[in-house]
Design an enzyme around this catalytic site. Structure first.
Site, PDB file in Angstrom:
ATOM      1  N   PRO A  43       0.813  -1.221   0.000  1.00  0.00           N
ATOM      2  CA  PRO A  43       0.000   0.000   0.000  1.00  0.00           C
ATOM      3  C   PRO A  43       0.850   1.276   0.000  1.00  0.00           C
ATOM      4  CG  PRO A  43       0.144  -0.848   2.217  1.00  0.00           C
ATOM      5  CD  PRO A  43       0.898  -1.824   1.333  1.00  0.00           C
ATOM      6  N   CYS A  44       1.496   1.546  -1.119  1.00  0.00           N
ATOM      7  CA  CYS A  44       2.391   2.710  -1.195  1.00  0.00           C
ATOM      8  C   CYS A  44       1.630   4.023  -0.998  1.00  0.00           C
ATOM      9  CB  CYS A  44       3.152   2.725  -2.513  1.00  0.00           C
ATOM     10  SG  CYS A  44       2.107   2.693  -3.972  1.00  0.00           S
TER      11      CYS A  44
END
Length: 173
Positions: free
Chosen positions: A117-118
């Site tokens: 989940p950048c």
């Protein structure tokens, strides 16, 4: 005119009182809202877990193998829980690298939104930052993803002060 500082009660030594960047506020003001917003935070892309699978994987974005450093960044990023955020600096401190190197690796993340989940990685002053290597319009995708997960932002793209300390994550393993 100076912008207000981030809250001073630090949860970690990394998260000390830092002035809000006027440049970041200008970036957000200049950003263009795209015609459509991608707020998907549920699609899971297969992530190579074994050494053999990692060496064999070729990123569909870059048409190149994912580097060992990129995997280290992705492994740290995947630890950030839903509804929380971390910073490029917190990840770089954990890895012993630099925040720009972390940002560069995340800009090439082929495993977004999950399991890497950048979108949960922000700048040190709690500004939304870029997304997929873009600071002009895709930041609204990043903002929508984070808001869907419960994080709030002010009208300049900064995490709401009431959420900065309680939602900050830096407990990397």
């Amino acid at each position: 005119m100076a912008l207000p500082s981030v809250a001073t009660t630090a949860k970690s030594s990394h998260f000390a009182a830092k002035p809000r960047s006027a440049a970041h506020a200008r970036l957000f003001k200049a950003a263009v809202v795209p015609d459509s917003i991608d707020d998907d935070v549920s699609t899971i892309i297969e992530y190579p877990e074994t050494e053999e699978a990692r060496h064999a994987y070729v990123s569909p974005q870059t048409k190149r193998p994912v580097t060992e450093f990129q995997y280290r960044v992705y492994d740290a990023c995947r630890q950030v829980p839903r509804g929380s955020y971390t910073t490029y600096k917190a990840i770089s401190d954990h890895l012993g690298s630099g925040p720009r190197a972390v940002g560069s690796a995340l800009a090439k993340n082929p495993f977004c939104p999950l399991p890497i989940p950048c979108h949960r990685v922000l700048t040190t002053d709690c500004y939304i930052g870029g997304f997929s290597g873009d600071t002009k319009s895709k930041i609204f995708w990043k903002k929508a993803k984070l808001e869907k997960e419960g994080l709030g932002f002010d009208d300049k793209g900064f995490v709401l002060p009431s959420m900065q300390q309680p939602r900050f994550f830096d407990s990397f393993k």
